[in-house]
Design a protein around this motif. Structure first.
Motif, PDB file in Angstrom:
ATOM      1  N   LYS A 153      -6.192  10.137  -1.574  1.00  0.00           N
ATOM      2  CA  LYS A 153      -5.032  10.988  -1.129  1.00  0.00           C
ATOM      3  C   LYS A 153      -4.066   9.664  -0.776  1.00  0.00           C
ATOM      4  CE  LYS A 153      -5.686  15.457  -0.195  1.00  0.00           C
ATOM      5  NZ  LYS A 153      -7.052  15.829  -0.344  1.00  0.00           N
ATOM      6  N   VAL A 154      -4.193   8.709   0.005  1.00  0.00           N
ATOM      7  CA  VAL A 154      -3.305   7.689   0.326  1.00  0.00           C
ATOM      8  C   VAL A 154      -2.721   7.266  -0.754  1.00  0.00           C
ATOM      9  CG1 VAL A 154      -3.350   5.463   1.331  1.00  0.00           C
ATOM     10  CG2 VAL A 154      -4.361   7.271   2.637  1.00  0.00           C
ATOM     11  N   VAL A 155      -3.390   6.774  -1.949  1.00  0.00           N
ATOM     12  CA  VAL A 155      -2.762   6.436  -3.241  1.00  0.00           C
ATOM     13  C   VAL A 155      -1.782   7.388  -3.661  1.00  0.00           C
ATOM     14  CG1 VAL A 155      -3.356   5.563  -5.677  1.00  0.00           C
ATOM     15  CG2 VAL A 155      -4.740   5.159  -3.766  1.00  0.00           C
ATOM     16  N   GLN A 156      -2.156   8.661  -3.564  1.00  0.00           N
ATOM     17  CA  GLN A 156      -1.302   9.675  -4.304  1.00  0.00           C
ATOM     18  C   GLN A 156      -0.008   9.580  -3.566  1.00  0.00           C
ATOM     19  OE1 GLN A 156      -4.189  12.956  -4.383  1.00  0.00           O
ATOM     20  NE2 GLN A 156      -4.685  12.401  -6.679  1.00  0.00           N
ATOM     21  N   LYS A 157      -0.201   9.596  -2.111  1.00  0.00           N
ATOM     22  CA  LYS A 157       1.134   9.763  -1.240  1.00  0.00           C
ATOM     23  C   LYS A 157       2.043   8.553  -1.161  1.00  0.00           C
ATOM     24  CE  LYS A 157       2.376  11.304   3.028  1.00  0.00           C
ATOM     25  NZ  LYS A 157       2.111  11.164   4.596  1.00  0.00           N
ATOM     26  N   HIS A 158       1.158   7.314  -1.282  1.00  0.00           N
ATOM     27  CA  HIS A 158       2.126   6.032  -0.878  1.00  0.00           C
ATOM     28  C   HIS A 158       2.316   5.255  -2.220  1.00  0.00           C
ATOM     29  CE1 HIS A 158       2.295   6.760   3.214  1.00  0.00           C
ATOM     30  NE2 HIS A 158       1.075   6.988   3.390  1.00  0.00           N
ATOM     31  N   ALA A 159       1.648   5.449  -3.117  1.00  0.00           N
ATOM     32  CA  ALA A 159       1.637   4.463  -4.321  1.00  0.00           C
ATOM     33  C   ALA A 159       2.467   5.099  -5.474  1.00  0.00           C
ATOM     34  CB  ALA A 159       0.319   3.907  -4.881  1.00  0.00           C
ATOM     35  N   THR A 160       3.311   4.149  -6.237  1.00  0.00           N
ATOM     36  CA  THR A 160       4.198   4.789  -7.365  1.00  0.00           C
ATOM     37  C   THR A 160       3.242   4.788  -8.581  1.00  0.00           C
ATOM     38  OG1 THR A 160       5.881   3.585  -6.346  1.00  0.00           O
ATOM     39  CG2 THR A 160       6.171   4.374  -8.705  1.00  0.00           C
ATOM     40  N   ARG A 161       3.327   5.864  -9.252  1.00  0.00           N
ATOM     41  CA  ARG A 161       2.466   6.229 -10.490  1.00  0.00           C
ATOM     42  C   ARG A 161       2.874   5.015 -11.426  1.00  0.00           C
ATOM     43  NH1 ARG A 161       0.314  11.210 -12.231  1.00  0.00           N
ATOM     44  NH2 ARG A 161       0.699  12.865 -10.504  1.00  0.00           N
ATOM     45  N   GLY A 162       1.884   4.650 -12.071  1.00  0.00           N
ATOM     46  CA  GLY A 162       2.165   3.517 -13.184  1.00  0.00           C
ATOM     47  C   GLY A 162       2.534   1.934 -12.642  1.00  0.00           C
ATOM     48  N   ASP A 163       2.422   2.134 -11.226  1.00  0.00           N
ATOM     49  CA  ASP A 163       2.601   0.544 -10.558  1.00  0.00           C
ATOM     50  C   ASP A 163       1.376   0.069  -9.803  1.00  0.00           C
ATOM     51  OD1 ASP A 163       3.333  -1.471  -9.097  1.00  0.00           O
ATOM     52  OD2 ASP A 163       5.072  -0.395  -7.865  1.00  0.00           O
ATOM     53  N   PRO A 164       0.672  -0.654 -10.685  1.00  0.00           N
ATOM     54  CA  PRO A 164      -0.681  -0.992  -9.959  1.00  0.00           C
ATOM     55  C   PRO A 164      -0.579  -1.873  -8.912  1.00  0.00           C
ATOM     56  CG  PRO A 164      -0.676  -1.589 -12.346  1.00  0.00           C
ATOM     57  CD  PRO A 164       0.640  -1.112 -12.184  1.00  0.00           C
ATOM     58  N   GLN A 165       0.278  -2.581  -8.516  1.00  0.00           N
ATOM     59  CA  GLN A 165       0.755  -3.427  -7.295  1.00  0.00           C
ATOM     60  C   GLN A 165       0.639  -2.200  -6.336  1.00  0.00           C
ATOM     61  OE1 GLN A 165      -0.087  -6.809  -6.993  1.00  0.00           O
ATOM     62  NE2 GLN A 165       0.020  -6.004  -4.917  1.00  0.00           N
ATOM     63  N   SER A 166       1.377  -1.326  -6.380  1.00  0.00           N
ATOM     64  CA  SER A 166       1.628  -0.356  -5.279  1.00  0.00           C
ATOM     65  C   SER A 166       0.383   0.334  -4.698  1.00  0.00           C
ATOM     66  CB  SER A 166       2.831   0.764  -5.528  1.00  0.00           C
ATOM     67  OG  SER A 166       2.386   1.608  -6.667  1.00  0.00           O
ATOM     68  N   VAL A 167      -0.637   0.616  -5.932  1.00  0.00           N
ATOM     69  CA  VAL A 167      -1.886   1.159  -5.616  1.00  0.00           C
ATOM     70  C   VAL A 167      -2.578   0.258  -4.742  1.00  0.00           C
ATOM     71  CG1 VAL A 167      -3.975   1.889  -7.021  1.00  0.00           C
ATOM     72  CG2 VAL A 167      -1.870   2.393  -7.731  1.00  0.00           C
ATOM     73  N   ILE A 168      -2.796  -1.145  -5.301  1.00  0.00           N
ATOM     74  CA  ILE A 168      -3.599  -2.084  -4.556  1.00  0.00           C
ATOM     75  C   ILE A 168      -3.045  -2.265  -2.991  1.00  0.00           C
ATOM     76  CG2 ILE A 168      -3.798  -4.665  -4.157  1.00  0.00           C
ATOM     77  CD1 ILE A 168      -3.601  -4.385  -7.458  1.00  0.00           C
ATOM     78  N   SER A 169      -1.527  -2.293  -2.907  1.00  0.00           N
ATOM     79  CA  SER A 169      -0.910  -2.187  -1.523  1.00  0.00           C
ATOM     80  C   SER A 169      -1.593  -0.945  -0.677  1.00  0.00           C
ATOM     81  CB  SER A 169       0.413  -2.416  -1.403  1.00  0.00           C
ATOM     82  OG  SER A 169       0.575  -3.620  -2.265  1.00  0.00           O
ATOM     83  N   ALA A 170      -1.317  -0.087  -0.982  1.00  0.00           N
ATOM     84  CA  ALA A 170      -1.715   1.163  -0.521  1.00  0.00           C
ATOM     85  C   ALA A 170      -2.942   1.130   0.091  1.00  0.00           C
ATOM     86  CB  ALA A 170      -1.238   2.410  -1.407  1.00  0.00           C
ATOM     87  N   ILE A 171      -4.143   1.119  -0.916  1.00  0.00           N
ATOM     88  CA  ILE A 171      -5.359   0.865  -0.550  1.00  0.00           C
ATOM     89  C   ILE A 171      -5.719  -0.152   0.601  1.00  0.00           C
ATOM     90  CG2 ILE A 171      -7.655   0.422  -1.299  1.00  0.00           C
ATOM     91  CD1 ILE A 171      -6.933   1.666  -4.182  1.00  0.00           C
ATOM     92  N   ASP A 172      -5.214  -1.551   0.444  1.00  0.00           N
ATOM     93  CA  ASP A 172      -5.277  -2.327   1.413  1.00  0.00           C
ATOM     94  C   ASP A 172      -4.904  -1.996   2.887  1.00  0.00           C
ATOM     95  OD1 ASP A 172      -6.697  -4.335   0.015  1.00  0.00           O
ATOM     96  OD2 ASP A 172      -4.674  -4.998  -0.747  1.00  0.00           O
ATOM     97  N   HIS A 173      -3.540  -1.497   2.908  1.00  0.00           N
ATOM     98  CA  HIS A 173      -2.855  -0.912   4.094  1.00  0.00           C
ATOM     99  C   HIS A 173      -3.834  -0.086   4.790  1.00  0.00           C
ATOM    100  CE1 HIS A 173      -0.162   0.930   7.109  1.00  0.00           C
ATOM    101  NE2 HIS A 173       0.216  -0.231   7.179  1.00  0.00           N
ATOM    102  N   PHE A 174      -4.419   0.812   3.851  1.00  0.00           N
ATOM    103  CA  PHE A 174      -5.307   2.261   4.366  1.00  0.00           C
ATOM    104  C   PHE A 174      -6.458   1.488   5.093  1.00  0.00           C
ATOM    105  CE2 PHE A 174      -8.923   5.049   3.338  1.00  0.00           C
ATOM    106  CZ  PHE A 174      -8.428   6.151   4.539  1.00  0.00           C
ATOM    107  N   CYS A 175      -7.153   0.491   4.340  1.00  0.00           N
ATOM    108  CA  CYS A 175      -8.393  -0.067   4.653  1.00  0.00           C
ATOM    109  C   CYS A 175      -8.271  -1.056   5.778  1.00  0.00           C
ATOM    110  CB  CYS A 175      -9.193  -0.645   3.226  1.00  0.00           C
ATOM    111  SG  CYS A 175      -9.590   0.620   2.120  1.00  0.00           S
ATOM    112  N   ARG A 176      -7.119  -1.639   5.765  1.00  0.00           N
ATOM    113  CA  ARG A 176      -6.886  -2.624   7.062  1.00  0.00           C
ATOM    114  C   ARG A 176      -6.638  -2.059   8.355  1.00  0.00           C
ATOM    115  NH1 ARG A 176      -7.085  -7.850   7.324  1.00  0.00           N
ATOM    116  NH2 ARG A 176      -6.820  -8.323   5.146  1.00  0.00           N
ATOM    117  N   HIS A 177      -5.828  -0.985   8.198  1.00  0.00           N
ATOM    118  CA  HIS A 177      -5.454  -0.250   9.382  1.00  0.00           C
ATOM    119  C   HIS A 177      -6.103   1.035   9.936  1.00  0.00           C
ATOM    120  CE1 HIS A 177      -2.542  -3.340   9.797  1.00  0.00           C
ATOM    121  NE2 HIS A 177      -2.053  -3.219   8.283  1.00  0.00           N
TER     122      HIS A 177
END
Ligand code: SAM
Ligand code: MG
Length: 214
Positions: free
Chosen positions: A11-35
């Motif tokens: 859900k976090v990926v779908q809400k915060h990451a841009t489709r087709g942009d792997p770096q934004s998927v990585i960043s969204a997951i890291d932010h969720f898992c860190r915070h």
């Protein structure tokens, strides 16, 4: 009923990451898992070591043992050259279903083949089923008691060539003493430790890079 952690991660990926942009998927997951919620992804700190090993090697045939939600899959696949192929193995069907959506969100489904099942069942079938001769790079990040037997199985199945690089996560935490003792003492490997920290924490952990010498 309450959602699962992988479902919340998606859900976090779908809400915060841009489709087709792997770096934004990585960043969204890291932010969720860190915070918000710790999860067993390789994470950002060890992830940058993983990135440099992959970039230096520029592998065409890659095997990942343990997909979970597809975080490291996205990390590796985004760096692969055109035409390269990453096969990732996951035996938990619920995790595999989430990972497929995370990988697709990153736009990497053409590079990635997610295979559902146990490593010990699929490794012997890589040649006949996927036409793999040998792998250039293997990322080991499944259950820790399988690192050593699956490494020996890959050797026996002829999936390693001179120069194949194995990169093993969590060699300190939770730790894989039998695997480390094997790759560090076997004349068939040259092995290096990369000191780092357990994902999203300050506890020591690291990656072991082992080059197969044939
Ligand atoms: N590599 C992922 C990442 O960094 O984003 C994390 C993988 S998680 C630490 C380990 C995963 O391996 C779990 O999802 C588990 O279900 C899977 N697994 C464990 N043993 C396995 C086996 N023998 N075959 C296939 N999958 C396995
Ligand atoms: Mg790990």
């Amino acid at each position: 009923t309450r959602s699962t952690r992988p479902q919340r991660l998606l859900k976090v990926v779908q809400k915060h990451a841009t489709r087709g942009d792997p770096q934004s998927v990585i960043s969204a997951i890291d932010h969720f898992c860190r915070h918000s919620e710790w999860a067993m992804n390789v994470g950002d700190e060890k992830g940058s070591i993983l990135d440099s090993v992959v970039s230096e090697l520029n592998p065409e045939k890659v095997l990942e043992l343990g997909t979970y939600c597809g975080y490291s899959t996205v990390r590796i696949a985004r760096l692969l050259p055109p035409g390269a192929r990453l096969i990732t193995l996951e035996f938990n069907a619920d995790y595999a279903a989430i990972a497929r959506q995370v990988i697709a969100w990153a736009g990497l489904e053409d590079k990635v083949q997610l295979v559902e099942g146990a490593s010990e069942d699929w490794i012997p079938r890589m040649k006949e089923h996927f036409g793999i001769e040998t792998f250039d790079f293997v990322f080991l990040d499944h259950w820790k008691d399988r690192y050593l037997p699956d490494t020996k199985l890959m050797e026996d199945c002829g999936l390693l060539r001179k120069g194949t690089v194995l990169l093993a996560d969590n060699v300190i935490c939770p730790g894989v003493p039998d695997y480390l003792e094997y790759v560090r003492n076997s004349l068939s490997y040259k092995s290096y430790y990369f000191k780092s920290h357990l994902e999203y924490t300050k506890a020591e952990d690291g990656l072991e890079k082992s080059v197969f010498l044939g």
